[in-house]
Design a protein around this motif. Structure first.
Motif: not given
Lengths: 177, 741
Positions: B6, B8, B107, B109-113
């Motif tokens: 994704e 970011i 990743e 909590r399920g979110r890419q950062t």
């Protein structure tokens, strides 16, 4: 001594190098400028003509800004250069309103600022920053009272105009056409 | 398809303390500021804002901060005068949006950062992923996309690692067709800076080249010199460019028909016997075939195609002939337009050959380049597979890897000979550089690793697994600049200030990564400056001397700037002659002589999208520079008044653009109604329309031409991505448009 600037509109490409060189040389805050570019178009496609000019304070010999300044902050300096003394300026803006060329701006520090012809550089024997940087060498600076100076010689052989001569300010920027 | 990777937006990192050191500068002469009387220091650099690499001086304030950058009087590339971008280079250093510390994609909590990382962590991560890709697929499955001075270090690293998949967008997205066409014709390219002798020319012909809007400094200066000397300028452009405004002849050609005009000029110059007979006889081959071939291309024939009258075609051909050999039909620079670009530039090369301008004063001079001693490195092991094994037989005329072929090779559905699985992207924002963004993003979704090395949070960094923040050119040493020019020369770049935050020079990054990969033997010098000193001592100078002078010009070995009278010249072609007829092209199955091919025209209600440069910006990379956004902070869409009337558009109005494939510009663009553009085209400056929010000044400003270039006309000769075959229409109400679609 009469300092003047010549702008060769046949060579100016409007790149704005004069603007940014002035800004960095004189620490002009971002968002303000002492110089600017004007592009004038004439005609209908494909019969077109374009004039590009680098403009700044005209350092008028009969300067309305000097006349209207209530504190004397705006004054003539060596060679007719029109300057503002920041400490004497109250930022009233009368000079901004009186300038037919819109060459002055209110500096965020509270005084009115404008082109100085880089007088600090001239005193060091250097050219104004805009003249020194111009990639097309379309800007010329010098003493019009010296008959052998570049500027005197060029004005003898080239066609030129001044801006808004009808304002009667006797501007000292000469545009070669 | 759900993309694994994704985009970011790079998070804001705490602004680090500004560290300013002056350890390196004790040798430097001091200067007094005339206004304040303060003692200042200056250090030499060469510019990295564009490829012209002008040499200059960085002046510092008494507190050590950067004051200004000016040109070095001794430098042949700039003659003491930087362009607006070079003058505004200070903004690149002060830009508060700069990348500040290494980042690794994680990743949470399920979110890419991204998380901040140390250099050690980040480089360990990169090295481990590179090894893994190499073990599974081979080292050649990692590609390098690169631009600028740092290319040297990362290329060395890649070759040491075992991959020659090293591509620069400056080839297939820009000047590649020109290089290949001149190589095929003269056996030599036109170099960078170009070897055009504009200073002494009597006639300069620009085919869509907008010198003055492209601030290729030396050329702009020399064009101005040529104007002073009353040289004739002929500009061919559907747009009334700045150069057109300075021209004796402006030929407002119908877009995409330049080839017809060039062929008609060749026809005229041959059949009126304007060509340099002695030169052609002595140096060229294939004249008779050329003559026979162009018999069909009369000015009358070209009139119907180009809309340029036969009289004007004849008059301009005569002007060129009168000036010959001091005439330059300029090869251009960004020439990837319609997909037959190598052939079009061949026609330009042929014209120059007929006029005898190659090797002649006022035409093209012979460059000289300073040789430097090179460190002896261990042998690079030739990779098992190169980019040509990805798609065999494709782009046989490409002498260097093609970016878009490497991108194609990253997409499994294309069945490449082997997969590309990792990208290292150095100082090039592929998203806004390579057309067909959907393809680039598809390729990205199939990769196991993307490393982005950059100074700014460009769009590409948002797709990276690891972001490596490089310091700006004002904060580092780099290899010595040895540009080709009239004289050999050397220029030094040294740090004026210490790197801000946790940023590092490219050389350091490449060498540290090499250490992790056990390849440090390819980087024998721990400090680049020690290597520079060794190289400089090899040519009778030293680092100390160069710190004082910045640029050293040397004498040419031979007095051979131009061909001598009757000189026997051996050209680096198969025939050792200038090849008007190209056996080389014929051998590859391409037209040995350029011919006119009709290109697609805009459908009703659509306009050809033409893009170009502004003098105060370089591609998309300067669009956040505070000094340069102050000069221009968004692009505008040039629309002819007739078209504006038809669509009820006014200057200053913001509209969206929709292209032939239904792609709508990400952001609205301001209309500029102007006579300067033809009624069948619209024009915008390239490099705007950034959609990376962390570029706080340029986010959402203007439209991106690259986004709207979804139809790519690929040059079969060398893989250049022709980008001028896209058409757009106007969307004034986006809500209605969205409802409709």
């Amino acid at each position: 001594m009469r300092y003047v600037m010549l702008i060769d509109t046949k060579k100016c490409v409007g790149c704005s190098d004069c603007v940014v060189a002035c800004q960095t040389e004189n620490n002009v805050p971002i968002g303000y400028c002492r110089e600017w570019i004007v592009e004038v178009m004439d005609g209908t496609y494909p019969q077109l003509e374009m004039e590009i000019r680098s403009e700044r304070c005209n350092h008028c010999a009969n300067a309305p800004c000097v006349r209207c300044c209530p504190t004397g902050a705006s004054h003539y300096s060596d060679g007719g250069i029109v300057l503002v003394k920041p400490v004497e300026c109250i930022g009233c803006g009368a000079c901004i309103a009186s300038c037919p060329y819109d060459a002055r701006y209110p500096h965020p520090s509270g005084y009115v600022d404008k082109c100085t012809f880089c007088i600090h550089r001239i005193k060091n024997g250097q050219l104004p920053a805009c003249v020194a940087v111009c990639p097309t060498k379309c800007l010329y600076f010098g003493d019009l009272d010296a008959p052998n100076s570049d500027v005197s010689q060029i004005l003898k052989r080239r066609k030129y105009k001044t801006l808004i001569p009808e304002a009667g300010t006797d501007p000292q920027l000469y545009f070669l056409i | 398809m759900t993309s694994r990777r994704e985009f970011i937006k790079i998070s804001v990192l705490g602004a680090g303390a500004i560290a300013l050191g002056n350890g390196a500068c004790n040798l430097i002469k001091s200067y007094k500021n005339g206004e304040t009387g303060a003692v200042l220091t200056r250090t030499p650099t060469y510019c990295e804002i564009c490829f012209w690499k002008c040499a200059g001086w960085v002046y510092r304030n008494p507190d050590g901060s950067v004051w200004k950058i000016t040109g070095n009087d001794e430098d042949q590339n700039c003659n003491g005068r930087l362009c607006p971008r070079g003058t505004g280079g200070v903004g690149m250093y002060y830009d508060e949006d700069r990348l500040k510390t290494p980042l690794i994609r994680v990743e949470e909590r399920g979110r890419q950062t991204f998380r901040e990382a140390t250099w050690d962590e980040a480089l360990d991560y990169v090295a481990a992923r590179m090894r893994k890709i190499s073990d599974s697929y081979g080292p050649e499955s990692i590609a390098l996309f690169t631009h600028g001075t740092g290319s040297t270090y990362f290329s060395t690293l890649m070759r040491a690692f075992g991959s020659e998949n090293i591509a620069e967008p400056s080839y297939a997205q820009c000047r590649g067709p020109r290089d290949e066409a001149f190589l095929a014709t003269f056996g030599e390219e036109v170099y960078s800076p170009e070897i055009t002798d504009i200073r002494d020319t009597k006639c300069l012909v620009l085919i869509g080249s907008h010198i003055g809007e492209n601030m290729h400094n030396g050329q702009v200066q020399e064009m101005s010199d040529a104007i002073d000397k009353n040289a004739t300028i002929i500009t061919v452009d559907p747009r009334f460019s700045t150069a057109a405004g300075k021209s004796k002849y402006w030929l407002p050609v119908k877009p995409a028909t330049d080839m017809a005009l060039l062929l008609a000029w060749i026809h005229e110059i041959i059949f009126r016997e304007y060509y340099d007979k002695k030169y052609v006889e002595k140096y060229c081959t294939g004249f008779n075939q050329l003559k026979e071939h162009v018999a069909q291309y009369s000015p009358e024939w070209a009139y119907g195609i180009t809309t340029i009258t036969p009289d004007l075609i004849r008059a301009t051909a005569k002007e060129m002939a009168n000036a010959a050999p001091s005439v330059i039909v300029h090869p251009g620079r960004h020439v990837t337009w319609y997909g037959d670009d190598t052939q079009r530039i061949r026609a330009i090369a042929i014209l120059n050959a007929l006029l005898g301008s190659w090797g002649r004063r006022g035409g093209f001079f012979r460059p000289a380049r300073q040789e430097l001693p090179q460190a002896s490195l261990p042998q690079f092991i030739a990779p098992r597979r190169t980019w040509t094994d990805l798609f065999r037989g494709k782009y046989p005329g490409a002498s260097t890897p093609v970016t878009n072929a490497l991108i194609d090779g990253s997409i499994p559905e294309n069945n490449p000979g082997y997969p590309i699985k990792g990208w290292i992207v150095n100082a090039t924002n592929l998203i806004l550089t390579v057309p067909d963004q959907a393809k680039t993003l598809k390729a990205i979704s199939n990769l196991d690793l993307i490393v982005a090395v950059d100074t700014m949070p460009m769009e590409i960094t948002g797709w990276a697994d690891v972001v490596l923040p490089e310091c700006t050119y004002l904060e580092r040493y780099d290899i010595l600049r040895t540009s080709p020019g009239r004289k050999p020369s050397v220029a030094l770049r040294m740090p004026a200030v210490e790197p801000l935050n946790n940023t590092k020079p490219g050389y350091w990054i490449a060498r540290e990564l090499a250490k992790k990969l056990n390849l440090v033997q390819y980087f024998p010098y721990e400090k680049l400056e020690d290597y520079l000193d060794w190289q400089l001592k090899g040519i009778g100078s030293s680092l100390d001397e160069m710190k004082r002078i910045g640029v050293k010009n040397l004498e040419r070995e031979y007095d051979d700037l131009y061909f001598a009278e009757n000189e026997d010249v051996e050209f680096y072609t198969d025939s050792s002659k200038i090849e008007l007829y190209s056996e080389y092209f014929a051998g590859m199955g391409f037209d040995p002589l350029p011919r006119y091919v009709q290109h697609e025209e805009p459908p009703d209600g659509f306009y050809r999208l033409i893009y170009g440069r502004a003098p105060m910006h370089t591609f998309s990379r300067t669009s956040n520079n505070p000094n340069l956004t102050d000069l221009m902070d968004e692009n505008s869409l040039w629309v002819n008044p007739k078209v504006a009337k038809e669509w009820d558009l006014t200057t200053g109005q913001y509209i969206w653009l929709k292209n032939q494939d239904g792609i709508i510009s990400g952001f609205p663009v301001k209309v500029r109604v102007t006579e300067r553009i033809r009624w069948d085209s619209v024009y915008m400056v390239h490099g705007f329309g950034h959609d990376q929010k962390k570029l706080s000044r340029c986010y959402g400003k203007g439209a991106s031409d690259t986004q709207l270039i979804t139809k790519v006309h690929t040059d079969p000769v060398m893989g250049g991505t022709g980008m001028r075959g896209n058409f757009v229409t106007f969307v004034t109400d986006l809500t209605n448009e969205e409802k409709a679609s």
